[in-house]
Design a protein around this motif. Sequence first.
Motif, PDB file in Angstrom:
ATOM      1  N   ALA A  10      34.438  43.737  30.834  1.00 27.14           N
ATOM      2  CA  ALA A  10      35.542  42.816  30.571  1.00 27.14           C
ATOM      3  C   ALA A  10      36.878  43.480  30.888  1.00 27.14           C
ATOM      4  CB  ALA A  10      35.516  42.351  29.119  1.00 27.14           C
ATOM      5  N   ARG A  11      37.019  44.727  30.518  1.00 28.35           N
ATOM      6  CA  ARG A  11      38.276  45.441  30.769  1.00 28.35           C
ATOM      7  C   ARG A  11      38.516  45.617  32.261  1.00 28.35           C
ATOM      8  NH1 ARG A  11      39.877  51.415  29.708  1.00 28.35           N
ATOM      9  NH2 ARG A  11      42.091  51.201  29.422  1.00 28.35           N
ATOM     10  N   ARG A  12      37.472  45.976  32.990  1.00 25.63           N
ATOM     11  CA  ARG A  12      37.611  46.145  34.438  1.00 25.63           C
ATOM     12  C   ARG A  12      37.891  44.814  35.126  1.00 25.63           C
ATOM     13  NH1 ARG A  12      32.907  50.460  34.767  1.00 25.63           N
ATOM     14  NH2 ARG A  12      34.112  52.250  34.089  1.00 25.63           N
ATOM     15  N   ASN A  13      37.254  43.759  34.666  1.00 18.58           N
ATOM     16  CA  ASN A  13      37.520  42.430  35.231  1.00 18.58           C
ATOM     17  C   ASN A  13      38.968  42.026  34.984  1.00 18.58           C
ATOM     18  OD1 ASN A  13      34.916  42.198  36.144  1.00 18.58           O
ATOM     19  ND2 ASN A  13      34.226  40.889  34.465  1.00 18.58           N
ATOM     20  N   ALA A  14      39.458  42.310  33.792  1.00 18.43           N
ATOM     21  CA  ALA A  14      40.849  41.977  33.472  1.00 18.43           C
ATOM     22  C   ALA A  14      41.797  42.757  34.375  1.00 18.43           C
ATOM     23  CB  ALA A  14      41.138  42.271  32.000  1.00 18.43           C
ATOM     24  N   TRP A  15      41.526  44.032  34.583  1.00 19.93           N
ATOM     25  CA  TRP A  15      42.392  44.846  35.426  1.00 19.93           C
ATOM     26  C   TRP A  15      42.342  44.357  36.876  1.00 19.93           C
ATOM     27  CZ3 TRP A  15      46.552  47.290  35.160  1.00 19.93           C
ATOM     28  CH2 TRP A  15      46.959  48.183  36.153  1.00 19.93           C
ATOM     29  N   THR A  16      41.172  43.972  37.355  1.00 26.48           N
ATOM     30  CA  THR A  16      41.035  43.424  38.699  1.00 26.48           C
ATOM     31  C   THR A  16      41.872  42.162  38.838  1.00 26.48           C
ATOM     32  OG1 THR A  16      38.823  44.356  38.931  1.00 26.48           O
ATOM     33  CG2 THR A  16      39.381  42.552  40.407  1.00 26.48           C
ATOM     34  N   SER A  17      41.875  41.330  37.806  1.00 27.07           N
ATOM     35  CA  SER A  17      42.685  40.110  37.819  1.00 27.07           C
ATOM     36  C   SER A  17      44.177  40.436  37.880  1.00 27.07           C
ATOM     37  CB  SER A  17      42.402  39.257  36.585  1.00 27.07           C
ATOM     38  OG  SER A  17      41.091  38.780  36.619  1.00 27.07           O
ATOM     39  N   VAL A  18      44.595  41.437  37.134  1.00 35.58           N
ATOM     40  CA  VAL A  18      46.004  41.856  37.157  1.00 35.58           C
ATOM     41  C   VAL A  18      46.384  42.302  38.564  1.00 35.58           C
ATOM     42  CG1 VAL A  18      47.603  43.660  36.372  1.00 35.58           C
ATOM     43  CG2 VAL A  18      46.150  42.475  34.724  1.00 35.58           C
ATOM     44  N   LEU A  19      45.549  43.113  39.194  1.00 30.09           N
ATOM     45  CA  LEU A  19      45.844  43.594  40.538  1.00 30.09           C
ATOM     46  C   LEU A  19      45.897  42.441  41.538  1.00 30.09           C
ATOM     47  CD1 LEU A  19      43.676  46.838  40.662  1.00 30.09           C
ATOM     48  CD2 LEU A  19      46.137  46.638  40.239  1.00 30.09           C
ATOM     49  N   GLU A  20      44.986  41.484  41.397  1.00 31.54           N
ATOM     50  CA  GLU A  20      44.971  40.325  42.289  1.00 31.54           C
ATOM     51  C   GLU A  20      46.217  39.466  42.088  1.00 31.54           C
ATOM     52  OE1 GLU A  20      43.619  37.926  45.341  1.00 31.54           O
ATOM     53  OE2 GLU A  20      42.988  39.925  44.719  1.00 31.54           O
ATOM     54  N   ASP A  21      46.649  39.284  40.846  1.00 35.11           N
ATOM     55  CA  ASP A  21      47.877  38.536  40.567  1.00 35.11           C
ATOM     56  C   ASP A  21      49.088  39.224  41.197  1.00 35.11           C
ATOM     57  OD1 ASP A  21      46.484  36.626  39.159  1.00 35.11           O
ATOM     58  OD2 ASP A  21      47.050  37.398  37.181  1.00 35.11           O
ATOM     59  N   ARG A  22      49.133  40.527  41.116  1.00 38.14           N
ATOM     60  CA  ARG A  22      50.237  41.276  41.721  1.00 38.14           C
ATOM     61  C   ARG A  22      50.241  41.107  43.236  1.00 38.14           C
ATOM     62  NH1 ARG A  22      50.071  47.016  38.388  1.00 38.14           N
ATOM     63  NH2 ARG A  22      50.766  46.159  36.395  1.00 38.14           N
ATOM     64  N   ARG A  23      49.033  41.134  43.836  1.00 36.85           N
ATOM     65  CA  ARG A  23      48.935  40.970  45.281  1.00 36.85           C
ATOM     66  C   ARG A  23      49.426  39.584  45.696  1.00 36.85           C
ATOM     67  NH1 ARG A  23      46.377  38.470  48.832  1.00 36.85           N
ATOM     68  NH2 ARG A  23      44.905  37.534  47.392  1.00 36.85           N
ATOM     69  N   ARG A  24      49.013  38.550  44.952  1.00 35.01           N
ATOM     70  CA  ARG A  24      49.447  37.191  45.264  1.00 35.01           C
ATOM     71  C   ARG A  24      50.957  37.042  45.105  1.00 35.01           C
ATOM     72  NH1 ARG A  24      44.461  35.446  42.762  1.00 35.01           N
ATOM     73  NH2 ARG A  24      45.574  35.201  40.808  1.00 35.01           N
ATOM     74  N   ALA A  25      51.525  37.658  44.075  1.00 35.76           N
ATOM     75  CA  ALA A  25      52.973  37.594  43.864  1.00 35.76           C
ATOM     76  C   ALA A  25      53.703  38.262  45.032  1.00 35.76           C
ATOM     77  CB  ALA A  25      53.348  38.261  42.548  1.00 35.76           C
ATOM     78  N   LYS A  26      53.194  39.375  45.481  1.00 37.73           N
ATOM     79  CA  LYS A  26      53.805  40.073  46.620  1.00 37.73           C
ATOM     80  C   LYS A  26      53.721  39.197  47.867  1.00 37.73           C
ATOM     81  CE  LYS A  26      53.233  44.273  49.333  1.00 37.73           C
ATOM     82  NZ  LYS A  26      52.398  45.434  49.574  1.00 37.73           N
ATOM     83  N   ASP A  27      52.574  38.550  48.091  1.00 40.83           N
ATOM     84  CA  ASP A  27      52.420  37.658  49.235  1.00 40.83           C
ATOM     85  C   ASP A  27      53.383  36.473  49.144  1.00 40.83           C
ATOM     86  OD1 ASP A  27      50.425  39.293  50.206  1.00 40.83           O
ATOM     87  OD2 ASP A  27      48.774  37.975  49.598  1.00 40.83           O
ATOM     88  N   ARG A  28      53.579  35.948  47.938  1.00 41.09           N
ATOM     89  CA  ARG A  28      54.508  34.828  47.736  1.00 41.09           C
ATOM     90  C   ARG A  28      55.932  35.224  48.093  1.00 41.09           C
ATOM     91  NH1 ARG A  28      51.853  33.465  43.218  1.00 41.09           N
ATOM     92  NH2 ARG A  28      53.212  34.704  41.926  1.00 41.09           N
ATOM     93  N   VAL A  29      56.337  36.398  47.647  1.00 41.31           N
ATOM     94  CA  VAL A  29      57.687  36.888  47.940  1.00 41.31           C
ATOM     95  C   VAL A  29      57.857  37.066  49.446  1.00 41.31           C
ATOM     96  CG1 VAL A  29      59.228  38.888  47.695  1.00 41.31           C
ATOM     97  CG2 VAL A  29      58.039  37.964  45.699  1.00 41.31           C
ATOM     98  N   GLU A  30      56.863  37.614  50.100  1.00 44.35           N
ATOM     99  CA  GLU A  30      56.919  37.809  51.553  1.00 44.35           C
ATOM    100  C   GLU A  30      57.000  36.464  52.277  1.00 44.35           C
ATOM    101  OE1 GLU A  30      57.007  39.703  55.246  1.00 44.35           O
ATOM    102  OE2 GLU A  30      57.395  40.437  53.227  1.00 44.35           O
ATOM    103  N   ALA A  31      56.207  35.491  51.857  1.00 47.63           N
ATOM    104  CA  ALA A  31      56.231  34.168  52.478  1.00 47.63           C
ATOM    105  C   ALA A  31      57.596  33.515  52.279  1.00 47.63           C
ATOM    106  CB  ALA A  31      55.127  33.294  51.894  1.00 47.63           C
ATOM    107  N   GLN A  32      58.155  33.670  51.098  1.00 49.38           N
ATOM    108  CA  GLN A  32      59.485  33.112  50.818  1.00 49.38           C
ATOM    109  C   GLN A  32      60.532  33.733  51.741  1.00 49.38           C
ATOM    110  OE1 GLN A  32      60.195  30.764  48.497  1.00 49.38           O
ATOM    111  NE2 GLN A  32      62.372  30.756  48.940  1.00 49.38           N
ATOM    112  N   ARG A  33      60.452  35.039  51.919  1.00 47.98           N
ATOM    113  CA  ARG A  33      61.399  35.738  52.791  1.00 47.98           C
ATOM    114  C   ARG A  33      61.280  35.245  54.230  1.00 47.98           C
ATOM    115  NH1 ARG A  33      61.438  39.650  56.268  1.00 47.98           N
ATOM    116  NH2 ARG A  33      59.270  40.212  55.969  1.00 47.98           N
ATOM    117  N   VAL A  34      60.051  35.076  54.711  1.00 45.65           N
ATOM    118  CA  VAL A  34      59.833  34.600  56.082  1.00 45.65           C
ATOM    119  C   VAL A  34      60.371  33.177  56.238  1.00 45.65           C
ATOM    120  CG1 VAL A  34      58.047  33.938  57.751  1.00 45.65           C
ATOM    121  CG2 VAL A  34      57.889  36.125  56.542  1.00 45.65           C
ATOM    122  N   MET A  35      60.123  32.327  55.252  1.00 50.00           N
ATOM    123  CA  MET A  35      60.606  30.956  55.323  1.00 50.00           C
ATOM    124  C   MET A  35      62.140  30.906  55.353  1.00 50.00           C
ATOM    125  SD  MET A  35      57.930  28.998  52.837  1.00 50.00           S
ATOM    126  CE  MET A  35      58.874  27.496  52.811  1.00 50.00           C
TER     127      MET A  35
END
Length: 66
Positions: A33-58
């Motif tokens: 459960a702890r590892r799954n939670a940490w994986t989710s945190v890392l994935e959320d961070r990756r998506r947030a970074k992608d969102r910021v990059e997409a916003q900048r490109v737009m």
Amino acid sequence: MQAAPVRANAIPSFTTALRAVESLLMSSGQRTARRNAWTSVLEDRRRAKDRVEAQRVMEQTLVVRP
């Protein structure tokens, strides 16, 4: 006089040591459960970074095409 033979024992990494302590203190279900939670945190961070990059490109695209 001969020097004593040198033993090459690898020093465990900090991560390895933490996982060893974790395995002693937690059941396998809690570890999973702890590892799954940490994986989710890392994935959320990756998506947030992608969102910021997409916003900048737009925003750059809108500036180029008036």
